[in-house]
Design an enzyme around this catalytic site. Structure first.
Site, PDB file in Angstrom:
ATOM      1  N   PHE A 219       0.857  -1.193   0.000  1.00 35.05           N
ATOM      2  CA  PHE A 219       0.000   0.000   0.000  1.00 35.05           C
ATOM      3  C   PHE A 219       0.886   1.234   0.000  1.00 35.05           C
ATOM      4  CE2 PHE A 219      -2.397   3.560   1.372  1.00 35.05           C
ATOM      5  CZ  PHE A 219      -3.652   3.360   0.831  1.00 35.05           C
ATOM      6  N   ASP A 328       9.245   3.298   1.428  1.00 36.87           N
ATOM      7  CA  ASP A 328       8.074   4.048   1.884  1.00 36.87           C
ATOM      8  C   ASP A 328       7.945   3.907   3.397  1.00 36.87           C
ATOM      9  OD1 ASP A 328       5.585   4.929   2.597  1.00 36.87           O
ATOM     10  OD2 ASP A 328       4.518   3.952   0.948  1.00 36.87           O
ATOM     11  N   LYS A 359       2.280  10.802   8.024  1.00 37.92           N
ATOM     12  CA  LYS A 359       1.690  10.310   9.287  1.00 37.92           C
ATOM     13  C   LYS A 359       2.355  10.936  10.523  1.00 37.92           C
ATOM     14  CE  LYS A 359      -0.320   6.050   7.502  1.00 37.92           C
ATOM     15  NZ  LYS A 359      -1.731   5.944   7.747  1.00 37.92           N
ATOM     16  N   THR A 383       1.052  23.951  -5.178  1.00 40.63           N
ATOM     17  CA  THR A 383       0.820  25.233  -4.502  1.00 40.63           C
ATOM     18  C   THR A 383       1.498  25.277  -3.128  1.00 40.63           C
ATOM     19  OG1 THR A 383      -1.351  25.352  -5.533  1.00 40.63           O
ATOM     20  CG2 THR A 383      -0.935  26.864  -3.707  1.00 40.63           C
TER      21      THR A 383
END
Ligand code: PSZ
Length: 502
Positions: A219, A328, A359, A383
């Protein structure tokens, strides 16, 4: 504990007062100042007034349902009254939280050191004015990046890019892979006119057919590039035209590890062979593999571990094939395995090429090796590119981790928790299996998903809020201030629940 400014004292005493008011009406007296966990006052245990979700949560769910799908909502939270390891809901229930917003609360709810950051007058402008960081950074931005993010950078990584969330970090990490690959391919020449015009129509050669390898059960997020390397559940994937990128099988180790060493090594070798084969196959098909994404511990996919040797070999394969290795650490980073980064457990000969985080780090982003730095501005850009106020809070989180030696706390509590889980595995062998974990990043399996969900519901009715992962696992994702007495509260509720269900 940090020294409070006057407004900090006001904020904190207000919070304490409101908690006292709330707790005053409860059967179990909860004095919010009775326990102090790593500088954070908290209740002395869970206390329940209603079932969860209670009537007020249910009313709010109905209201919200008029506006959006509420199928995923468990209960509404009173964040002002949540403290340390305890989450308070809108019905006055206080639960020990070992799921912590899907592993995202680093040092407990409303930690005084974070309230202190909020209450410093000189910090207010950072919270009020959200800058376009890549164009108009605030005057203290360089200093903040150094004192927060670079102070915990994996060894050998000196470049960092902030982003808003986990998926966004993976997505832009992949872009860094593609940009670098194409730059090297051009050998220092600028892109051709044909490349510049074809890319606007999603066509070759401007949009080359490059791929990123990933693993079954992974994931990495829900935006298109991150989703293309995600393979844990159909709910994330169905109906979306993600590209055909190579996927290798993630090893599924057998527990206990020391009894299955040979078989586990064979399982991992098969995965590594598959990685080599997929790279070779996709390269041959003219769809070069330029990157590889992997979690140090597959979390959403069911807390699947692989050995340090597996990761060392994977890094070797990546280097031999000039594939950029992205680790990751969105769920594993920031200390919950007992080291700041989970990949530090692997003793890799050198750092991975990219390390993504979010997280518990409060800001998303990724570290990367110098070679992956884009030469042109506006290539890795949006942005906000993150949020400077989150980096302010992160700085306080990192200082708190150091102040209270929280990595040691995680190691100690993690061992205690895992020992307790092994006891439960021995006592209830038909219910609990595959106890595993690093630090407090632990998990156990149950016979099936239904059994697991029933256990989670029963735990909640005993005041413990835990989370699921994979098909039949329960995962522990407590804060870094989770201590042995919290583990005892969990274990007591767990044992009673298992006794009822065996
Ligand atoms: O269902 C979801 O979207 C969930 S449930 C848990 C997550 C996402 N985890 C996020 C996550 C992660 O665990 C890893 C290892 N990598 C990337 C992500 C994506 O982070 P966000 O959710 O911030 O985009």
């Amino acid at each position: 504990m940090a020294i409070f400014s006057r407004s900090g004292v006001r904020l904190w005493s207000l919070l304490k007062k409101t908690s006292r008011l709330c707790y005053a009406s409860q059967h179990t007296a909860v004095d919010s100042s009775q326990y102090v966990t790593a500088g954070c006052p908290e209740p002395n245990g869970p206390s329940l007034q209603t079932s969860v979700p209670g009537p007020e949560s249910q009313r709010l769910i109905q209201e919200l349902d008029k506006i959006q799908n509420t199928g995923s909502i468990q209960f509404f939270v009173d964040y002002a009254k949540s403290q340390g390891n305890y989450i308070a809901d809108v019905d006055g229930n206080v639960m020990l939280d070992i799921f912590t917003q899907i592993a995202s609360i680093p040092i407990g709810y409303n930690h005084p050191n974070l309230l202190d950051v909020m209450s410093q007058p000189e910090n207010l402008s950072t919270f009020i004015n959200r800058p376009a960081l890549a164009v108009f950074p605030p005057k203290d931005w360089v200093q903040r990046l150094k004192s927060a993010l670079l102070s915990v950078a994996p060894p050998g990584m000196h470049q960092v890019q902030t982003m808003a969330c986990g998926a966004c970090s993976i997505e832009h990490g992949q872009k860094a892979m593609f940009i670098t690959y194409q730059r090297k391919k051009r050998g220092g020449m600028p892109p051709s006119q044909e490349e510049l015009s074809s890319c606007l129509s999603n066509l070759k050669p401007g949009c080359p057919d490059l791929t990123v390898l990933s693993f079954s059960g992974a994931f990495h997020g829900r935006t298109m590039g991150a989703l293309a390397v995600t393979h844990s559940k159909w709910i994330h994937k169905l109906d979306f035209p993600t590209p055909d990128w190579p996927m290798a099988t993630f090893p599924k180790l057998k527990y206990p590890l020391h009894e299955n060493e040979r078989e586990n090594m064979e399982i991992e070798n098969r995965s590594l062979d598959e990685v080599r084969d997929k790279i070779e196959e996709y390269n041959r098909r003219g769809r070069p593999v330029v990157g590889c994404c992997i979690e140090p511990i597959q979390a959403e996919g069911g807390d699947n571990f692989a050995s340090p040797r597996f990761f060392q070999e994977l890094q070797k394969i990546c280097k031999e094939n000039e594939v950029v290795l992205l680790i990751d650490e969105v769920q594993t980073g920031c200390g919950s395995t007992g080291k700041f980064w989970a990949h530090e457990h692997f003793n890799l000969p050198e750092s991975p090429d990219i390390v993504a985080f979010s997280k518990k780090m409060l800001t998303g982003g990724f570290y990367y090796k110098d070679d992956l730095r884009p030469k042109e501005a506006f290539r890795i850009f949006n942005t906000w590119v993150g949020d400077s106020s989150k980096v302010l809070l992160l700085e306080a989180v990192i200082n708190t981790i150091k102040e209270y030696n929280l990595l040691d706390n995680v190691k100690d509590t993690g061992k205690y928790l895992k020992d307790g889980l092994h006891e439960m595995e021995k006592k209830f062998p038909h219910c609990v299996s595959n106890v595993r974990g690093l630090g407090t990043f632990c998990s156990v399996d149950f016979p099936d998903g239904l059994f697991r969900d029933n256990i989670l519901n029963k735990l909640r009715s005993r005041g413990v809020h835990a989370g699921a992962c994979g098909d039949r696992s329960m995962r522990f994702r407590p804060t870094l201030v989770f201590q042995k007495h919290h583990a005892d509260i969990f274990m007591d509720a767990f044992e009673k629940t298992l006794q009822e269900n065996q």
